[in-house]
Design a protein around this motif. Structure first.
Motif, short mmCIF file in Angstrom:
data_model
loop_
_atom_site.label_atom_id
_atom_site.label_comp_id
_atom_site.label_asym_id
_atom_site.label_seq_id
_atom_site.Cartn_x
_atom_site.Cartn_y
_atom_site.Cartn_z
N VAL A 1 -52.59 23.38 -19.59
CA VAL A 1 -52.72 23.39 -18.13
C VAL A 1 -54.19 23.62 -17.77
O VAL A 1 -55.00 23.98 -18.63
N TYR A 2 -54.51 23.40 -16.50
CA TYR A 2 -55.91 23.57 -16.12
C TYR A 2 -56.05 23.98 -14.66
O TYR A 2 -55.07 23.98 -13.91
N GLU A 3 -57.26 24.34 -14.29
CA GLU A 3 -57.60 24.65 -12.90
C GLU A 3 -58.99 24.12 -12.63
O GLU A 3 -59.83 24.02 -13.54
N VAL A 4 -59.22 23.76 -11.40
CA VAL A 4 -60.56 23.37 -10.95
C VAL A 4 -60.92 24.23 -9.75
O VAL A 4 -60.15 24.29 -8.78
N ILE A 5 -62.04 24.87 -9.87
CA ILE A 5 -62.48 25.81 -8.82
C ILE A 5 -63.88 25.37 -8.41
O ILE A 5 -64.63 24.86 -9.24
N ARG A 6 -64.22 25.54 -7.15
CA ARG A 6 -65.62 25.26 -6.80
C ARG A 6 -66.23 26.46 -6.09
O ARG A 6 -65.51 27.36 -5.63
N HIS B 1 -46.14 32.02 -31.64
CA HIS B 1 -47.34 32.87 -31.71
C HIS B 1 -48.63 32.10 -31.98
O HIS B 1 -49.52 32.60 -32.67
N LEU B 2 -48.71 30.87 -31.47
CA LEU B 2 -49.96 30.12 -31.61
C LEU B 2 -50.97 30.68 -30.61
O LEU B 2 -50.62 30.93 -29.46
N ALA B 3 -52.22 30.86 -31.08
CA ALA B 3 -53.23 31.37 -30.15
C ALA B 3 -53.69 30.22 -29.25
O ALA B 3 -54.07 29.16 -29.76
N PRO B 4 -53.63 30.38 -27.92
CA PRO B 4 -54.05 29.27 -27.05
C PRO B 4 -55.54 28.99 -27.17
O PRO B 4 -56.31 29.87 -27.59
N THR B 5 -55.92 27.78 -26.86
CA THR B 5 -57.35 27.43 -26.79
C THR B 5 -57.77 27.52 -25.33
O THR B 5 -57.10 26.97 -24.46
N VAL B 6 -58.86 28.22 -25.10
CA VAL B 6 -59.36 28.37 -23.73
C VAL B 6 -60.72 27.70 -23.64
O VAL B 6 -61.63 28.01 -24.42
N VAL B 7 -60.84 26.78 -22.72
CA VAL B 7 -62.10 26.07 -22.54
C VAL B 7 -62.49 26.17 -21.07
O VAL B 7 -61.64 26.03 -20.19
N MET B 8 -63.75 26.43 -20.83
CA MET B 8 -64.24 26.40 -19.45
C MET B 8 -65.58 25.68 -19.44
O MET B 8 -66.38 25.84 -20.37
N SER C 1 -56.45 38.49 -18.37
CA SER C 1 -55.97 38.98 -17.08
C SER C 1 -56.81 38.32 -15.98
O SER C 1 -57.85 37.72 -16.26
N ARG C 2 -56.36 38.45 -14.72
CA ARG C 2 -57.14 37.89 -13.60
C ARG C 2 -58.54 38.50 -13.56
O ARG C 2 -59.52 37.80 -13.27
N THR C 3 -58.62 39.79 -13.86
CA THR C 3 -59.94 40.45 -13.83
C THR C 3 -60.86 39.87 -14.90
O THR C 3 -62.04 39.59 -14.65
N GLU C 4 -60.30 39.63 -16.08
CA GLU C 4 -61.12 39.04 -17.16
C GLU C 4 -61.53 37.60 -16.82
O GLU C 4 -62.69 37.22 -16.99
N TRP C 5 -60.57 36.81 -16.30
CA TRP C 5 -60.90 35.43 -15.91
C TRP C 5 -62.04 35.46 -14.88
O TRP C 5 -63.00 34.69 -14.99
N THR C 6 -61.89 36.33 -13.89
CA THR C 6 -62.89 36.39 -12.82
C THR C 6 -64.26 36.74 -13.41
O THR C 6 -65.28 36.13 -13.06
N HIS C 7 -64.27 37.66 -14.32
CA HIS C 7 -65.52 38.06 -14.97
C HIS C 7 -66.16 36.84 -15.67
O HIS C 7 -67.36 36.59 -15.52
N PHE C 8 -65.36 36.09 -16.43
CA PHE C 8 -65.91 34.93 -17.16
C PHE C 8 -66.42 33.85 -16.19
O PHE C 8 -67.46 33.24 -16.43
N VAL C 9 -65.67 33.64 -15.12
CA VAL C 9 -66.10 32.62 -14.15
C VAL C 9 -67.43 33.04 -13.52
O VAL C 9 -68.37 32.24 -13.44
N LEU C 10 -67.51 34.28 -13.09
CA LEU C 10 -68.75 34.74 -12.45
C LEU C 10 -69.93 34.66 -13.41
O LEU C 10 -71.04 34.28 -13.04
N GLU C 11 -69.66 35.01 -14.66
CA GLU C 11 -70.72 34.95 -15.68
C GLU C 11 -71.15 33.49 -15.92
O GLU C 11 -72.33 33.19 -16.02
#
Ligand code: PLP
Length: 279
Positions: free
Chosen positions: A32-37, A107-114, A67-77
């Motif tokens: 799945v994915y998301e697009v944010i601007r 128990h497959l570890a997901p791949t996260v790409v941004m 978590s949402r807090t971690e996602w937000t941190h990565f996006v801001l960074e």
């Protein structure tokens, strides 16, 4: 400034960003994915994007890595590192890498790409004049509410629109307008705003929700219901909503003028309201 990539918790230069050929996102579109601007450098409507990412991931029984807090941190960074005036952020979450088999291991570890790239808004003259669209049969699967990586039908529709020299493909299923290939579709008839209801036939856009709320605040009646192709052609106004298109008037569909062939007053009001909100 360089485009920024992020893989599984680490920022890397885009050219060095690599994932396995066994990744199920590549092999099956299993993810799945998301697009944010950003507006003025700040990511827009993050909570709504996180809520949708969680819904999409849960529908696929994908484990959320952050978590949402971690996602937000990565996006801001990522936005900070890219340092573009405005950025678009793509987040892709796949089920992970495993030898090819439709059935997935537990128990497959997901791949996260941004990725964080420069966002180029539509030219002002395009939004002022409005755009043309064409209708195309909606051949997508039965769970369009999931923001799935598998975008083949959208890709083909968008390509067909490009070849026809129109901006967007408006998808029609069993005689009813579902949405655009990369946007939601709204129609104005008799002062009311009509759009397809939430459900498995559409992706419920973050912008769609924001614009419907704006419409309600403007005192406009809204009806979330099926819109026939005849109602589309006979509409007073038609417009698209989406992260990349914002609120964008459609002035011709399949070569037929909508209303007087210019962006209408309701579209202009909502577009102005949207601009105020994000500004
Ligand atoms: N519908 C589809 C098929 C889309 O791909 C998109 C955006 O990419 C939208 C609707 C609009 O969603 P949002 O407003 O969250 O960008």
């Amino acid at each position: 400034m360089p485009d920024v990539a992020f893989i599984n918790g680490s920022f890397v230069p885009l050219a060095e960003a690599k994932i396995s050929i066994d990744d199920r996102g590549f092999q099956f579109g299993d993810g799945v994915y998301e697009v944010i601007r950003t507006y003025k450098g700040r990511p827009f409507a993050l909570e709504a994007h996180w809520a949708r990412l969680e819904r999409s991931a849960a529908a696929l029984e994908l484990t959320q890595p952050y978590s949402r807090t971690e996602w937000t941190h990565f996006v801001l960074e990522g936005v900070r590192r890219a340092a573009y005036p405005e950025a678009k952020i793509y987040i892709q979450l796949s089920r992970g890498a495993a030898p090819r088999d439709h059935v997935y291991p537990a128990h497959l570890a997901p791949t996260v790409v941004m990725t964080v790239r420069e966002f180029h808004p539509l030219d002002k003259s395009v939004s002022v004049a409005g755009v043309e669209a064409m209708t195309i049969e909606d051949i997508r699967w039965g769970r369009c509410d999931i923001k799935s990586l598998n975008l083949l039908a959208n890709v083909l529709a968008r390509q067909q629109a490009k070849q026809a020299h129109v901006f967007e493909a408006i998808l029609v299923k069993e005689g009813l307008v579902t949405e655009g290939a990369v946007s939601n579709v709204m129609v104005v008839r008799g002062g009311a705003v009509l759009t397809a209801p939430e459900g498995p036939r559409i992706l419920s856009g973050v912008t769609r929700a924001v614009v419907l709320e704006l419409a309600i605040n403007e005192g406009l009646p809204i009806h979330e219901r099926g819109i026939s192709q005849a109602e589309l052609y006979g509409a007073d106004e038609v417009f698209l909503t989406g992260t990349t298109v914002e609120v964008l008037a459609v002035v011709r569909v399949d070569g037929k003028s909508i209303g007087d062939g210019r962006p209408g007053p309701v579209t202009q009001r909502l577009a102005a309201g949207f601009t105020r909100l994000v500004g």
